[in-house]
Design a protein around this motif. Structure first.
Motif, PDB file in Angstrom:
ATOM      1  N   TYR A  49       0.849  -1.197   0.000  1.00 39.50           N
ATOM      2  CA  TYR A  49       0.000   0.000   0.000  1.00 39.50           C
ATOM      3  C   TYR A  49       0.880   1.241   0.000  1.00 39.50           C
ATOM      4  CZ  TYR A  49      -3.485  -3.413   1.590  1.00 39.50           C
ATOM      5  OH  TYR A  49      -4.287  -4.523   1.698  1.00 39.50           O
ATOM      6  N   SER A  50       0.262   2.356  -0.303  1.00 38.60           N
ATOM      7  CA  SER A  50       0.956   3.642  -0.266  1.00 38.60           C
ATOM      8  C   SER A  50       0.209   4.587   0.659  1.00 38.60           C
ATOM      9  CB  SER A  50       1.027   4.257  -1.672  1.00 38.60           C
ATOM     10  OG  SER A  50       1.731   3.406  -2.551  1.00 38.60           O
ATOM     11  N   VAL A  51       0.966   5.308   1.481  1.00 35.93           N
ATOM     12  CA  VAL A  51       0.365   6.271   2.403  1.00 35.93           C
ATOM     13  C   VAL A  51      -0.044   7.521   1.623  1.00 35.93           C
ATOM     14  CG1 VAL A  51       0.744   7.706   4.434  1.00 35.93           C
ATOM     15  CG2 VAL A  51       1.721   5.397   4.328  1.00 35.93           C
ATOM     16  N   LEU A  52      -1.310   7.933   1.798  1.00 35.17           N
ATOM     17  CA  LEU A  52      -1.841   9.088   1.066  1.00 35.17           C
ATOM     18  C   LEU A  52      -2.045  10.300   1.950  1.00 35.17           C
ATOM     19  CD1 LEU A  52      -4.539   7.275  -1.124  1.00 35.17           C
ATOM     20  CD2 LEU A  52      -2.180   7.848  -1.744  1.00 35.17           C
ATOM     21  N   THR A  53      -2.178  10.099   3.261  1.00 39.47           N
ATOM     22  CA  THR A  53      -2.452  11.212   4.166  1.00 39.47           C
ATOM     23  C   THR A  53      -1.345  11.328   5.206  1.00 39.47           C
ATOM     24  OG1 THR A  53      -3.693   9.889   5.789  1.00 39.47           O
ATOM     25  CG2 THR A  53      -4.926  10.739   3.882  1.00 39.47           C
ATOM     26  N   SER A  54      -1.469  12.335   6.056  1.00 45.80           N
ATOM     27  CA  SER A  54      -0.453  12.600   7.090  1.00 45.80           C
ATOM     28  C   SER A  54      -0.860  12.071   8.455  1.00 45.80           C
ATOM     29  CB  SER A  54      -0.183  14.106   7.185  1.00 45.80           C
ATOM     30  OG  SER A  54       0.292  14.617   5.964  1.00 45.80           O
ATOM     31  N   SER A  55      -1.833  11.159   8.512  1.00 47.17           N
ATOM     32  CA  SER A  55      -2.318  10.696   9.818  1.00 47.17           C
ATOM     33  C   SER A  55      -1.275   9.897  10.588  1.00 47.17           C
ATOM     34  CB  SER A  55      -3.582   9.841   9.630  1.00 47.17           C
ATOM     35  OG  SER A  55      -3.278   8.665   8.901  1.00 47.17           O
ATOM     36  N   MET A  56      -0.273   9.328   9.881  1.00 45.07           N
ATOM     37  CA  MET A  56       0.782   8.559  10.557  1.00 45.07           C
ATOM     38  C   MET A  56       2.146   9.245  10.459  1.00 45.07           C
ATOM     39  SD  MET A  56      -0.521   5.881  12.012  1.00 45.07           S
ATOM     40  CE  MET A  56       0.838   4.740  12.251  1.00 45.07           C
ATOM     41  N   ALA A  57       2.133  10.533  10.072  1.00 45.02           N
ATOM     42  CA  ALA A  57       3.375  11.295   9.991  1.00 45.02           C
ATOM     43  C   ALA A  57       3.908  11.555  11.415  1.00 45.02           C
ATOM     44  CB  ALA A  57       3.122  12.597   9.249  1.00 45.02           C
ATOM     45  N   PRO A  58       5.204  11.815  11.561  1.00 48.80           N
ATOM     46  CA  PRO A  58       6.191  11.941  10.481  1.00 48.80           C
ATOM     47  C   PRO A  58       6.849  10.630  10.070  1.00 48.80           C
ATOM     48  CG  PRO A  58       7.206  12.545  12.540  1.00 48.80           C
ATOM     49  CD  PRO A  58       5.773  12.206  12.873  1.00 48.80           C
ATOM     50  N   LYS A  59       6.685   9.585  10.869  1.00 49.67           N
ATOM     51  CA  LYS A  59       7.388   8.338  10.567  1.00 49.67           C
ATOM     52  C   LYS A  59       6.893   7.708   9.274  1.00 49.67           C
ATOM     53  CE  LYS A  59       8.981   4.055  12.699  1.00 49.67           C
ATOM     54  NZ  LYS A  59       8.978   3.209  13.915  1.00 49.67           N
ATOM     55  N   TYR A  60       5.588   7.752   9.076  1.00 47.93           N
ATOM     56  CA  TYR A  60       5.000   7.188   7.864  1.00 47.93           C
ATOM     57  C   TYR A  60       4.294   8.308   7.113  1.00 47.93           C
ATOM     58  CZ  TYR A  60       5.888   3.014  10.614  1.00 47.93           C
ATOM     59  OH  TYR A  60       6.487   2.044  11.391  1.00 47.93           O
ATOM     60  N   ILE A  94      -7.342   1.860   5.738  1.00 49.79           N
ATOM     61  CA  ILE A  94      -6.669   2.780   6.646  1.00 49.79           C
ATOM     62  C   ILE A  94      -5.570   2.014   7.372  1.00 49.79           C
ATOM     63  CG2 ILE A  94      -6.929   4.183   8.735  1.00 49.79           C
ATOM     64  CD1 ILE A  94      -9.747   4.813   7.928  1.00 49.79           C
ATOM     65  N   THR A  95      -4.460   2.669   7.579  1.00 52.24           N
ATOM     66  CA  THR A  95      -3.362   2.082   8.349  1.00 52.24           C
ATOM     67  C   THR A  95      -3.142   2.926   9.596  1.00 52.24           C
ATOM     68  OG1 THR A  95      -2.286   1.203   6.359  1.00 52.24           O
ATOM     69  CG2 THR A  95      -0.934   1.392   8.331  1.00 52.24           C
ATOM     70  N   HIS A  96      -3.562   2.390  10.741  1.00 51.68           N
ATOM     71  CA  HIS A  96      -3.436   3.098  12.014  1.00 51.68           C
ATOM     72  C   HIS A  96      -2.920   2.138  13.082  1.00 51.68           C
ATOM     73  CE1 HIS A  96      -6.317   6.750  11.174  1.00 51.68           C
ATOM     74  NE2 HIS A  96      -5.166   6.825  10.525  1.00 51.68           N
ATOM     75  N   ARG A  97      -2.607   2.709  14.235  1.00 55.44           N
ATOM     76  CA  ARG A  97      -2.065   1.940  15.340  1.00 55.44           C
ATOM     77  C   ARG A  97      -3.175   1.541  16.325  1.00 55.44           C
ATOM     78  NH1 ARG A  97       3.200   1.765  16.755  1.00 55.44           N
ATOM     79  NH2 ARG A  97       3.620   3.691  15.569  1.00 55.44           N
ATOM     80  N   ASP A 116      -1.023   8.124  14.408  1.00 57.15           N
ATOM     81  CA  ASP A 116      -0.005   8.711  15.289  1.00 57.15           C
ATOM     82  C   ASP A 116      -0.032  10.233  15.262  1.00 57.15           C
ATOM     83  OD1 ASP A 116       0.745   6.158  15.865  1.00 57.15           O
ATOM     84  OD2 ASP A 116       2.604   6.181  14.674  1.00 57.15           O
ATOM     85  N   ASN A 117      -0.465  10.794  14.156  1.00 49.09           N
ATOM     86  CA  ASN A 117      -0.480  12.250  14.015  1.00 49.09           C
ATOM     87  C   ASN A 117      -1.861  12.843  14.280  1.00 49.09           C
ATOM     88  OD1 ASN A 117       0.974  14.645  13.410  1.00 49.09           O
ATOM     89  ND2 ASN A 117       0.056  14.710  11.364  1.00 49.09           N
ATOM     90  N   ASN A 118      -2.830  12.003  14.640  1.00 49.86           N
ATOM     91  CA  ASN A 118      -4.176  12.484  14.938  1.00 49.86           C
ATOM     92  C   ASN A 118      -4.335  12.752  16.432  1.00 49.86           C
ATOM     93  OD1 ASN A 118      -4.713  12.168  12.243  1.00 49.86           O
ATOM     94  ND2 ASN A 118      -5.932  10.290  12.488  1.00 49.86           N
ATOM     95  N   SER A 119      -5.210  13.652  16.758  1.00 41.77           N
ATOM     96  CA  SER A 119      -5.435  14.002  18.163  1.00 41.77           C
ATOM     97  C   SER A 119      -6.529  13.161  18.811  1.00 41.77           C
ATOM     98  CB  SER A 119      -5.807  15.489  18.279  1.00 41.77           C
ATOM     99  OG  SER A 119      -6.962  15.780  17.497  1.00 41.77           O
ATOM    100  N   VAL A 120      -7.356  12.511  18.011  1.00 40.76           N
ATOM    101  CA  VAL A 120      -8.453  11.698  18.554  1.00 40.76           C
ATOM    102  C   VAL A 120      -8.397  10.305  17.939  1.00 40.76           C
ATOM    103  CG1 VAL A 120      -9.944  13.695  18.988  1.00 40.76           C
ATOM    104  CG2 VAL A 120     -10.058  12.511  16.782  1.00 40.76           C
ATOM    105  N   GLU A 121      -9.025   9.369  18.637  1.00 42.23           N
ATOM    106  CA  GLU A 121      -9.087   7.999  18.144  1.00 42.23           C
ATOM    107  C   GLU A 121     -10.127   7.881  17.041  1.00 42.23           C
ATOM    108  OE1 GLU A 121      -9.951   5.967  21.762  1.00 42.23           O
ATOM    109  OE2 GLU A 121      -7.823   5.660  22.267  1.00 42.23           O
TER     110      GLU A 121
END
Length: 252
Positions: A49-60, A94-97, A116-121
């Motif tokens: 897959y390819s990451v399209l958004t910044s929700s897992m930035a900066p690492k991903y 979606i790829t999240h933790r 990781d870059n989001n403020s809410v679950e």
């Protein structure tokens, strides 16, 4: 009589050394790219897959290439990064933790996830049927290329890309081997083992057609014989002795 001469070796230049180093570097990079981006995912049954958004930035960050490997649902836990479908039957993922593990009233285990870059679950819990797998490894920036290919063409292009990379690696390896062989041949080119040349023989001396041994001025060789002998020469020549130095001079 001819004498073999060793040809001067071609001097090694900085450009030739740099060129050889770059060729081997390109070979290593091509083999590594084919291994990481295509071969390992195919062998392990992983999805890419390819990451399209910044929700897992900066690492991903966007453009990161993700390799997601299927794992048993019960082996997943808090801290794992998973890729899951947003809706059943949809290709969007979606790829999240995983931040928490819970259960529904029915007893079904569900995950709470968050970027990781989001403020809410994430709003909705993730069920087993939605999970595609766990993040195996990621490669930055490569996802931009995959995004340009599109999801429908990615699989075929990846296979052809692997063939191209491996083919390039094989060609580079063969070229390097042939170049080394040519250099070795050039280094040995001045010495012909079948020429019969012998540098240990003094120049100008050689065997005549009748088998006799001639010097450059064709003078009769001086033979050293035992003292006190006065027999005839085996070839019918008579021997006269020089009593001063005890040597015979062959005369006709």
């Amino acid at each position: 009589m001819s004498h073999g001469r060793r040809r001067a070796e071609k001097p090694t230049t900085v450009l030739s050394v740099v060129g050889t180093g770059l060729s081997y570097l390109a070979l290593c990079l091509a083999a590594m790219a084919a291994l990481i981006l295509v071969v390992v995912p195919m062998i392990t049954g992983s999805q890419t897959y390819s990451v399209l958004t910044s929700s897992m930035a900066p690492k991903y960050a966007p453009g990161t290439f993700l390799v997601v490997k299927p794992v048993p649902f019960e082996e997943l836990g808090v801290g794992d990064i998973i890729t899951y479908q947003i809706e059943s039957g949809s290709s969007a993922v979606i790829t999240h933790r995983i931040t928490a593990v819970g259960s529904e009233q029915s007893g079904e285990t569900v995950f709470t996830t968050k970027g990781d870059n989001n403020s809410v679950e994430d709003e909705l819990p993730v069920r087993e049927i939605q999970v595609k797998g766990k993040l195996f490894y990621a490669v930055p920036f490569v996802g931009f290329i995959a995004n340009g290919l599109g999801n429908s063409d990615r699989g075929a292009v990846a296979q052809w890309g692997a063939v191209a990379l491996l083919g390039y690696g094989v060609i580079t390896l063969i070229r390097g081997t042939l170049a080394k062989k040519r250099k070795d041949d050039d280094d040995r080119g001045g010495q012909n083992p079948d020429s019969g040349d012998d540098d240990s023989i003094l120049p100008g001396f050689g065997a005549a057609e009748d088998g006799s041994w001639n010097s450059p001025d064709h003078a009769d060789p001086i033979l050293t014989d035992c003292d006190g002998c006065d027999h005839d020469h085996p070839n019918g020549k008579s021997d006269t002795r020089d009593r001063r130095d005890g040597r015979k001079h062959v005369t006709v």
